[in-house]
Write a protein that holds these residues in place. Structure first.
Motif, mmCIF file in Angstrom:
data_model
loop_
_atom_site.group_PDB
_atom_site.id
_atom_site.type_symbol
_atom_site.label_atom_id
_atom_site.label_comp_id
_atom_site.label_asym_id
_atom_site.label_seq_id
_atom_site.Cartn_x
_atom_site.Cartn_y
_atom_site.Cartn_z
ATOM 1 N N TYR B 32 2.713 12.455 -0.579
ATOM 2 C CA TYR B 32 2.400 11.165 -1.171
ATOM 3 C C TYR B 32 2.388 11.413 -2.679
ATOM 4 O O TYR B 32 1.753 12.350 -3.144
ATOM 5 N N PHE B 34 2.294 10.155 -6.885
ATOM 6 C CA PHE B 34 1.705 9.203 -7.810
ATOM 7 C C PHE B 34 2.064 9.584 -9.251
ATOM 8 O O PHE B 34 2.208 10.759 -9.572
ATOM 9 N N LYS B 49 3.365 4.529 -7.100
ATOM 10 C CA LYS B 49 3.109 5.482 -6.018
ATOM 11 C C LYS B 49 4.259 5.432 -5.023
ATOM 12 O O LYS B 49 4.964 4.423 -4.905
ATOM 13 N N PHE B 51 4.846 6.398 -0.907
ATOM 14 C CA PHE B 51 4.335 6.880 0.367
ATOM 15 C C PHE B 51 5.475 7.109 1.355
ATOM 16 O O PHE B 51 5.518 8.116 2.059
ATOM 17 N N ALA B 94 -0.300 14.378 -3.000
ATOM 18 C CA ALA B 94 -1.245 14.609 -1.909
ATOM 19 C C ALA B 94 -0.443 14.856 -0.645
ATOM 20 O O ALA B 94 0.657 14.322 -0.470
ATOM 21 N N LYS B 96 -0.904 14.990 3.640
ATOM 22 C CA LYS B 96 -1.784 14.672 4.758
ATOM 23 C C LYS B 96 -2.332 15.949 5.378
ATOM 24 O O LYS B 96 -3.508 16.042 5.719
ATOM 25 N N ASN B 100 -5.244 15.138 2.173
ATOM 26 C CA ASN B 100 -4.975 14.050 1.230
ATOM 27 C C ASN B 100 -5.637 14.235 -0.121
ATOM 28 O O ASN B 100 -5.776 13.278 -0.881
ATOM 29 N N LYS B 101 -6.031 15.438 -0.458
ATOM 30 C CA LYS B 101 -6.598 15.656 -1.783
ATOM 31 C C LYS B 101 -5.478 15.651 -2.821
ATOM 32 O O LYS B 101 -4.425 16.235 -2.625
ATOM 33 N N LEU B 102 -5.747 14.987 -3.940
ATOM 34 C CA LEU B 102 -4.764 14.907 -5.011
ATOM 35 C C LEU B 102 -4.719 16.218 -5.792
ATOM 36 O O LEU B 102 -5.769 16.761 -6.148
ATOM 37 N N PHE B 104 -3.002 17.496 -9.376
ATOM 38 C CA PHE B 104 -2.385 16.944 -10.579
ATOM 39 C C PHE B 104 -1.539 17.995 -11.292
ATOM 40 O O PHE B 104 -1.865 19.187 -11.298
ATOM 41 N N GLY B 105 -0.476 17.531 -11.915
ATOM 42 C CA GLY B 105 0.258 18.362 -12.847
ATOM 43 C C GLY B 105 -0.504 18.471 -14.159
ATOM 44 O O GLY B 105 -1.523 17.797 -14.355
#
Lengths: 115, 114
Positions: B32, B34, B49, B51, B94, B96, B100-102, B104-105
């Motif tokens: 996922y 963003f 986003k 999905f 993220a 599954k 589902n923890k994000l 980040f770059g």
């Protein structure tokens, strides 16, 4: 207006003192998150909570503590055990934390300076 | 462990020129994806986003991004940059399977020249 509030915007503390950062949301979101942001390192997850009275450690939880006694509130305490606490702290929330990766909504942040 | 790379730390672009910000992720599962934007001293705002479905997604402020599974990329584009687009941009991923923890770059700071 629905959103996330963080207070204060700027916070100054002496080394060795614990400090608590406030995060409140009125979006009726189940999940809340705390991130730390340092220049050039993006955001790193400190703690997250999927439901009231439950929370999990993120990637950099050492030296931090949280509580989730109410759905709308998720305060973060930076303890004296955190070796390098000066940073920009961001709180976020999402509808839920499980299932589809729901987007996270962010507060305006608190800049903590410890000297 | 999942990771996100934004190879460009800074990008300078002239107002009216096009902009492309790169994002690559590492992991095997379906992601996922963003893009967020951050003005100085502020929180993050979601731009768009992905999905599933159409791999070209449209976002706010005239931004779009394309998911390329074969390249593990999710690059952000804008055809004509405005001075107000000067900000820092973060790609986040993220999975599954990873709860589902994000992740980040490191961010790309965009400067806009008049």
């Amino acid at each position: 207006d629905g959103g996330i509030t963080q207070s204060p915007k700027y916070l100054f503390r002496k080394e060795g003192q614990n400090v608590t950062l406030s995060c409140e949301q009125n979006l009726n979101h189940d999940a809340m998150y705390w991130y730390r942001q340092d220049p050039g390192q993006g955001l790193r997850l400190i703690y997250y909570s999927q439901i009231v009275n439950d929370f999990q450690k993120g990637d950099i939880a050492e030296g931090y503590s949280v509580s989730r006694e109410k759905k709308e509130s998720f305060p973060l305490t930076v303890t004296s055990a955190q070796k390098n606490p000066t940073a920009f702290y961001l709180c976020a929330s999402s509808i839920r934390a499980s299932g589809i990766a729901y987007e996270q909504y962010f507060g305006p942040g608190t800049r903590l300076t410890v000297t | 462990a999942q990771s996100v790379t934004q190879p460009d730390i800074h990008i300078t672009v002239s107002e009216g020129a096009s902009l492309e910000l790169r994002c690559n992720y590492s992991y095997g599962a379906t992601p996922y994806l963003f893009w967020y934007v951050q003005s100085p001293g502020q929180g993050l705002q979601l731009l768009l986003k992905y999905f599933s479905g159409d791999t070209l997604v449209q976002g706010i402020k005239g931004f779009e991004a394309e998911f390329k599974r074969s390249q593990s990329s999710f690059n952000l584009r804008k055809p004509s940059v405005h001075w107000s687009d000067a900000a820092e941009y973060f790609c986040a991923v993220a999975f599954k399977a990873a709860g589902n923890k994000l992740t980040f770059g490191g961010g790309t700071r965009v400067l806009v020249k008049p």
